[in-house]
Design an enzyme around this catalytic site. Structure first.
Site, short mmCIF file in Angstrom:
data_model
loop_
_atom_site.label_atom_id
_atom_site.label_comp_id
_atom_site.label_asym_id
_atom_site.label_seq_id
_atom_site.Cartn_x
_atom_site.Cartn_y
_atom_site.Cartn_z
N GLU A 29 -37.64 27.99 8.55
CA GLU A 29 -36.24 27.69 8.32
C GLU A 29 -35.75 28.36 7.05
O GLU A 29 -36.36 28.22 5.99
CB GLU A 29 -36.04 26.17 8.22
CG GLU A 29 -34.58 25.78 8.20
CD GLU A 29 -34.41 24.26 8.09
OE1 GLU A 29 -33.26 23.82 7.93
OE2 GLU A 29 -35.42 23.54 8.16
N GLU A 45 -40.08 42.29 3.59
CA GLU A 45 -39.82 40.86 3.72
C GLU A 45 -38.31 40.59 3.80
O GLU A 45 -37.86 39.76 4.59
CB GLU A 45 -40.40 40.09 2.51
CG GLU A 45 -41.90 40.16 2.40
CD GLU A 45 -42.62 39.18 3.34
OE1 GLU A 45 -41.95 38.37 4.01
OE2 GLU A 45 -43.87 39.26 3.42
N PRO A 100 -52.71 31.24 -13.80
CA PRO A 100 -53.80 31.05 -12.83
C PRO A 100 -53.57 29.88 -11.89
O PRO A 100 -54.05 29.89 -10.76
CB PRO A 100 -55.03 30.81 -13.72
CG PRO A 100 -54.70 31.45 -15.02
CD PRO A 100 -53.22 31.28 -15.20
N ASP A 101 -52.84 28.86 -12.34
CA ASP A 101 -52.66 27.67 -11.50
C ASP A 101 -51.28 27.60 -10.87
O ASP A 101 -50.85 26.54 -10.43
CB ASP A 101 -52.91 26.42 -12.33
CG ASP A 101 -51.97 26.36 -13.52
OD1 ASP A 101 -51.24 27.34 -13.75
OD2 ASP A 101 -51.97 25.34 -14.24
N GLU A 159 -36.41 38.76 6.90
CA GLU A 159 -35.66 37.51 6.76
C GLU A 159 -34.19 37.66 7.13
O GLU A 159 -33.59 36.75 7.71
CB GLU A 159 -35.72 37.01 5.31
CG GLU A 159 -37.08 36.58 4.82
CD GLU A 159 -37.63 35.39 5.59
OE1 GLU A 159 -36.87 34.73 6.32
OE2 GLU A 159 -38.84 35.14 5.47
N GLY A 178 -40.55 35.56 0.33
CA GLY A 178 -41.57 36.47 -0.20
C GLY A 178 -42.76 36.53 0.73
O GLY A 178 -42.71 35.99 1.83
#
Lengths: 270, 270
Positions: free
Chosen positions: B132, B80, B101-102, B84, B64
């Site tokens: 990697e 993305e 939020p955390d 990749e 991501g």
DNA sequence: ATAATAGTGTCTATCAGACATTATCTG
DNA sequence: CAGATAATGTCTGATAGACACTATTAT
């Protein structure tokens, strides 16, 4: 013993010195499609807010607002809903995240859309308040979206056509709205409504979602009316009752059904 | 003749003087569950990236990255994915937006989750590269999520239990993962995988989604194998063929099926 | 030739859709 | 009592699930 990174920092040390930098960040908002049945179950209502500022000044928009630093998007939606209507503990579900870079001409705003289903439509701040809100009649058919409020003389309508899109090698049809009325909904809020209705109708198939528009205790004619409003078509009474039979329990009371004129058994969601 | 706001500004004037202010804004990222079938169709593979920085240093994470100012979330995910794997034009669909939020201890990060389905698993930057990446075996059952790569000796597993939640007056069951292995997935990426798999399996019911894991031309035994991998259970051959019959067209060629050892008719998605 | 797999036929239980009928309530 | 509506019975066709059988191909 703690793991260190290529600079020899532990996680605590890393977080201590971490600088989020000054990359451009989008604003993140939530917008909601709030639906409730009309008192007599003759249709659906949707909550809209009148915009008092550019852009889309004087247009009607879905309620919503910024997501604050300390809350989830769900919490932001629940907070905004409570501020607007006083409603809490109603069904509230994430629908889709809208992120076209130019969807708001002021700045980059990514909006997480929610839908809310309420059994009642509480009165909202109206009149010449700074923040004018109102419930609109909501009609959604295969080829039309009609949102109107005859009291304040506003009618907004979109014709819906189906266009085919491709995702990888999978093709699927998608609704495309085209404005038919003079007034329009603000921003990309039509699309939010369309996505929400698609998801809503799909989820009715395998969830108890219409129950969230019914009262705690309800009659089967009324519950059926809610199903019909949400699905947009009539159901056969006998089939409907078989379908919901194992999800409800009788309350052993009778009450006049809202849509009919006769006494009817009361039930409750199991 | 133009509409002006309470300060007498037209929309153009308003936008000209508009100052987005200095409110705290979250970072917005996309994270993707990328699945592809193993070459012999004996299982599924998922793409993971090894983290080289705190937090979750040395943990494996979903691919991501940040959403740039000029692109939609879909475009960010597609970009993305191409960076990749080189893959483009594969099935790519928004799943859910995660906003605790955390969820990232560095700063506020809201992540829009996507799932991607590819017919092939292209080689990815491996070894001692700065970034990697590797394809992992992916096994998902009713009560277990197992992600492992025997070449590099990593095994990550979560037990899944069902917990009941309430949304308004509607109750529903939801999977809760609990880590069983020594190593874990970074951030809330298990939850992203679980949400994606739930949505994936549901959508198989009413879309052609498994076709995006098949080759352009495929045999029915192979298509059935893909369906079985995604659904997590066996299907009856005769019923399966009736089910897909009106969505496919014969190519009038024969080829050895991947899962079998015999010649089989080739078909194509209509 | 044999074993394995591709491909087809068909039975059954379930369920959605569609009407029809009976029971009950209101005016 | 009459008309409307609540509640139930049942027929039908479509479909998912299950199993059995035939045809074809690799070794």
């Amino acid at each position: 013993m703690e793991i260190t990174d290529r600079n020899g920092l532990t996680e605590a040390q890393f977080l201590e010195q971490y600088d989020p930098g000054d990359y451009p960040r989008p604003s993140v908002t939530v917008d909601m499609m709030v639906l409730s049945p009309k008192k007599d179950y003759s249709g659906l209502k949707i909550l809209l807010i009148k915009r008092r500022e550019h852009p889309y000044i004087n247009c009607w928009a879905l309620p919503g607002g910024f997501v604050r630093p300390e809350e989830t998007c769900y919490e932001a939606a629940a907070r905004e809903l409570k501020e607007e209507t006083g409603l809490k503990n109603v069904f509230l579900e994430q629908v889709y995240t809208f992120s076209k870079p130019d969807r708001d001409p002021r700045m980059r705003v990514i909006s997480v859309a929610y839908m809310a289903l309420s059994s009642v439509a509480p009165p909202v701040k109206g009149g010449d308040d700074a923040l004018e809100a109102a419930w609109f009649d909501f009609e959604f058919t295969d080829n039309m979206l009609l949102i109107h409020n005859d009291d304040i003389g506003i009618s907004i309508s979109y014709q819906l056509t189906t266009k085919r899109f491709k995702n990888g090698n999978v093709k699927y049809g998608n609704m495309v709205p085209s404005l038919k009325s003079k007034t329009q909904l603000a921003f990309d809020h039509v699309e939010i409504i369309l996505e929400s209705m698609i998801k809503l109708r799909r989820e009715i198939e395998y969830t108890d979602l219409p129950f969230s528009m019914a009262n705690e205790e309800f009659t089967l004619p009324d519950l059926q009316a809610i199903y019909e409003l949400l699905l947009g078509h009539k159901l056969y009474k006998a089939n409907f009752r078989i379908m919901v039979a194992d999800r409800i329990e009788a309350v052993d009371k009778k009450e006049k059904s809202i849509i009919g004129r006769r006494m009817s058994e009361l039930y409750r969601l199991k």
